[in-house]
Enzyme design. Structure first.
Site, PDB file in Angstrom:
ATOM      1  N   ASP A 170      -1.079   3.881   1.054  1.00 30.83           N
ATOM      2  CA  ASP A 170      -0.154   2.979   1.768  1.00 30.83           C
ATOM      3  C   ASP A 170      -0.863   1.902   2.589  1.00 30.83           C
ATOM      4  OD1 ASP A 170       1.883   4.465   0.803  1.00 30.83           O
ATOM      5  OD2 ASP A 170       2.244   5.607   2.623  1.00 30.83           O
ATOM      6  N   ARG A 214       6.457   4.622   3.098  1.00 32.14           N
ATOM      7  CA  ARG A 214       7.565   5.058   3.968  1.00 32.14           C
ATOM      8  C   ARG A 214       7.548   4.335   5.300  1.00 32.14           C
ATOM      9  NH1 ARG A 214       7.010  10.986   2.639  1.00 32.14           N
ATOM     10  NH2 ARG A 214       5.132  10.570   3.810  1.00 32.14           N
ATOM     11  N   VAL A 303       3.486   7.603  -9.954  1.00 34.51           N
ATOM     12  CA  VAL A 303       2.619   6.823 -10.855  1.00 34.51           C
ATOM     13  C   VAL A 303       1.579   6.076 -10.013  1.00 34.51           C
ATOM     14  CG1 VAL A 303       2.603   4.752 -12.305  1.00 34.51           C
ATOM     15  CG2 VAL A 303       4.308   6.522 -12.688  1.00 34.51           C
ATOM     16  N   ASN A 536     -19.727 -14.842  -9.643  1.00 29.77           N
ATOM     17  CA  ASN A 536     -19.837 -14.752  -8.183  1.00 29.77           C
ATOM     18  C   ASN A 536     -21.161 -15.335  -7.682  1.00 29.77           C
ATOM     19  OD1 ASN A 536     -18.825 -14.110  -5.659  1.00 29.77           O
ATOM     20  ND2 ASN A 536     -19.743 -12.090  -5.621  1.00 29.77           N
TER      21      ASN A 536
END
Length: 788
Positions: A170, A214, A303, A536
């Site tokens: 999260d 959440r 998933v 890069n």
């Protein structure tokens, strides 16, 4: 080669002899946790400490027995590419009781473990901190009970050191820009969104996607930014009253503009301004009732936790794992429990409880309806994401847009890189919002000279973020031989500013254009470059758009090759990567794929080193890990070619292992851009466009633009923790023009990391680590200098 002016500090002076480290994963699983576990185990063993697995999180610590096992170097081979956590994770009620913690302390002391590395979320880390605070009291209690431990053990094991790493998809932990697992979860979400987009396009459908989060909207917000979603619902930024009307108006406007699909992303914890939940079903019903659109809901669920970890997560977790062991070795009874985190491109240590308190503050602010503050507390990276999304997703009505009468041209230069299109989209939309007329140049400087230039509108760049390659077309041609013609086109189309998105050629191109200012007034306009190249290798920036996508391609391929090698046994693969003379892809690919060696131009090597590598692999074949992986940058050495190394290894390894070679080639430039490249491209390009607007205002005199100072031709790059505008003229001294690379490259400091994790003796400069910092609430000024 250290960039440090002071004496570098090397970790060889830090010994782990006599120390025992326990490593456990707790709370929800996250991809990349295994990479962190692997790094802790190997770094621990490397410094001669004993390392123990604690299986099943705190439950295993309380239960003891076979749950706490000493591990060897080989124990963690082949786990780098595995999702989840191989040592298991479990919620544990008994650890919340003092009796449970007493039992856990007993189990650790029995094995002499006084150093704990905890990989988990804020709950797990808070538990670890409480355990540390109670530790000496727990030992006293065990000693008083007599039968458990004696007074000598109480003195010997008096202190418990704790270092945390945050594993959470999260990204809900304050103090770190990215938690382990977030990038991989974004990969899963974007894969699904890209797949849904093709089917939605066929049927003119609206899709409502529910993603995890959440209490934190990071995944929803960044995936909305990365796929150009029409609307996003997140807990930190609830929609205003009457959002239902605004959303429906926006969706029907988009349909009227011939957009065949709508994507709405909902975080599972989304709320309205009265703290009432907004569910994906509610959003779907609203769209169906009000607009009658064919609407479907997709709930991604677990998933997002699955699949293999992305290259970013593997490198992040490996860096953090090594840093965690260093922090444990340097810990004293006086140092607070710390958490190893990422700020920009720097690994930093922060006091664990400061981070936990800040994380809890966010939730408190949201519960009390202080949403502006909640966004600020989440950190500048989150705030930047939100501001960029707001800027790019909603087009103001033409009547509300300012008009500046300035024309800005955008072009791609150099080889294609995934994420270029996301950067063009952001530039065009921010430019239009700022009131400019935007022009797209087709096929780089060559197309510019030929007059391939057209006005481009807001709608023209819809759906570009997920497209690989370069839609505008790109060429390596430099402007020097076309100066006259380009100046003509600038005059004809009245171009007042240039934005160039590209690699080393773009940098050289800007140098040539600024040098031509004395002759051509047309080039006396603000010009900015945004670095985009898989190699890069652009000076002035730690990262370029496209490099992350290429790195993921390399990592995925290496995973497959390793799988094939472990089937056949006793096989070594030599893999050639792109990058010109820049070893970034080879070095970081080796770190992410767990390779045995990486040959790069920046670190010269000779036949003795090749011999040492062959001997190293010969030894390795005697263990249970009977396979080898060697990466070679395409230009690392003109004589030691991929074929030469392949033949040398084949000859020297005769009877012990056989060899195969693989040249990855142009597949490294292709594919859909990774979430990181989409996000980085979008944000860096939006910022560059705002700089152009500012410069246009500054250099507007007597009805025309005239900019001829060095600071009006800049490159916008990521430097350690910030996005910085640097005049290209000043970057000349930092550039090796012959080999087209910067003279100093940050990632060379990570080179010893790869060697340590592959069991080579090496020296590792740890001057940058070791300082415990404090969690700072960022000031508005800092937000302007802008971290990613």
């Amino acid at each position: 080669r250290s960039a440090m002016d002071h004496q570098p500090k090397f970790f060889e002076n830090l010994s782990g002899t006599g120390k025992a480290i326990g490593v456990l994963t707790s709370g929800g699983d996250a991809q990349g946790m295994n990479a962190a576990v692997r790094a802790v185990v190997r770094m621990g063993i490397y410094v001669k400490a004993k390392v123990y697995f604690v299986y099943e999180g705190y439950q295993g610590m309380v239960d003891g027995g076979d749950n706490i096992v000493e591990v060897s170097w080989e124990s963690v081979s082949s786990i780098l590419q595995v999702g989840g956590t191989v040592i298991g994770s479990a919620r544990c009620k008994s650890f919340r009781t003092r009796e449970g913690r007493l039992q856990a302390a007993y189990n650790l002391v029995q094995r002499g473990i006084t150093n704990l590395c905890v990989i988990g979320g804020d709950g797990s880390l808070t538990g670890a901190n409480l355990f540390r605070e109670e530790w000496s009291g727990l030992l006293e209690e065990l000693a008083q009970k007599g039968k458990f431990i004696d007074e000598e053990a109480v003195k010997k094991y008096a202190y418990l050191n704790i270092v945390g790493m945050v594993g959470s998809i999260d990204n809900d932990f304050c103090g770190t820009d990215m938690t382990i697992g977030t990038d991989s979860a974004l990969h899963r979400i974007i894969e699904v969104v890209d797949a849904i987009m093709t089917t939605a396009q066929s049927h003119q459908r609206t899709f409502v996607l529910e993603v995890m989060g959440r209490h934190c909207g990071y995944l929803a917000l960044v995936s909305a930014l990365a796929c150009g979603a029409d609307w996003v619902f997140i807990p930190e930024y609830p929609p205003e009253e009457g959002w239902e009307d605004s959303m429906c108006v926006k969706l029907s406007e988009n349909r009227a503009r011939k957009k065949r699909l709508n994507i709405i992303i909902v975080a599972e914890g989304a709320i309205d301004c009265h703290n009432k939940p907004i569910t994906s079903e509610k959003v779907k019903d609203l769209v169906v009732q009000r607009l009658g659109f064919d609407t479907r809901v997709t709930i991604l669920g677990h998933v997002q936790r699955g699949g293999t970890p992305s290259a970013f997560d593997r490198i992040l977790a490996s860096r953090m794992g090594v840093e965690a062991v260093l922090a444990l070795l340097e810990a004293t009874p006086a140092t607070p429990a710390c958490v190893v985190s990422l700020s920009g491109n720097q690994a930093v240590r922060l006091p664990l409880m400061e981070c936990v308190q800040m994380t809890q503050e966010v939730q408190k602010a949201m519960d009390e309806g202080r949403f502006v503050e909640a966004v600020k507390l989440r950190g500048r990276s989150f705030e930047n994401n939100l501001n960029t999304y707001k800027l790019l997703s909603h087009k103001k009505p033409d009547a509300e847009l300012p008009t500046t009468n300035f024309n800005v041209a955008v072009l791609n230069v150099g080889a294609p890189a995934a994420g270029m299109n996301a950067a063009v989209r952001a530039a065009v939309r921010v430019g239009i919002t700022e009131g400019h007329k935007m022009f797209a140049v087709i096929d780089g400087f060559e197309g510019f000279a030929r007059g391939k230039i057209k006005e481009i509108s807001w709608g023209d760049v819809g759906g570009w973020t997920g497209q690989g390659g370069s839609i505008l077309g790109t060429k390596r041609t430099l402007p020097a031989k076309y100066l006259e013609k380009i100046a003509d086109q600038m005059r004809t189309n009245n171009i007042n500013a240039l934005m160039v998105i590209g690699g080393f050629e773009a940098y050289l191109g800007l140098l040539e254009l600024s040098a031509a200012r004395e002759k051509y007034d047309e080039f006396c306009v603000p010009m900015v470059m945004v670095p985009a190249t898989v190699s890069n290798n652009v000076p002035g920036s730690d990262f370029s758009i496209g490099a992350d996508t290429a790195l993921n391609t390399i990592t995925d391929t290496c995973d497959r090759i390793k799988q094939s090698a472990s089937g056949t046994k006793r096989r070594v693969f030599i893999i050639e990567t792109m990058g010109g003379y820049c070893g970034y892809l080879a070095n970081m690919g080796a770190l992410a794929a767990g390779a045995d060696a990486a040959y790069i131009f920046e670190e010269q090597f000779d036949i003795r080193e090749l011999q040492a590598n062959v001997e190293h692999l010969t030894e390795k074949m005697k263990t249970s890990i009977q396979r080898g992986l060697v990466l070679r940058n395409e230009n690392c050495n003109e004589n030691y070619t991929t074929d030469f190394i392949y033949q040398l290894y084949s000859e020297e390894g005769k009877g012990v292992f056989d060899c195969r070679k693989n040249v990855l080639g142009h597949m490294q430039q292709g594919g859909a851009p990774s979430p990181f490249d989409r996000n980085f491209g979008t944000k860096i390009s939006a910022k560059a466009m705002q700089w152009i607007s500012k410069k246009l205002k500054e250099t507007y005199r007597k009805g025309k633009i005239f900019a001829n100072t060095d600071d009006s031709v800049c490159l916008l790059g990521m430097r350690r923790r910030n996005l910085v505008f640097q005049p290209v003229a000043e970057l000349k001294t930092e550039t090796d023009f012959v080999h087209r690379i910067p003279k100093e490259q940050w990632w060379l400091k990570l080179r010893p990391l790869m060697k340590i994790l592959a069991k080579y003796k090496t020296s590792y400069d740890v001057s940058d680590s070791g300082q415990l910092e404090h969690v700072a609430m960022h000031s508005p000024k800092e937000a302007e200098t802008g971290a990613i």
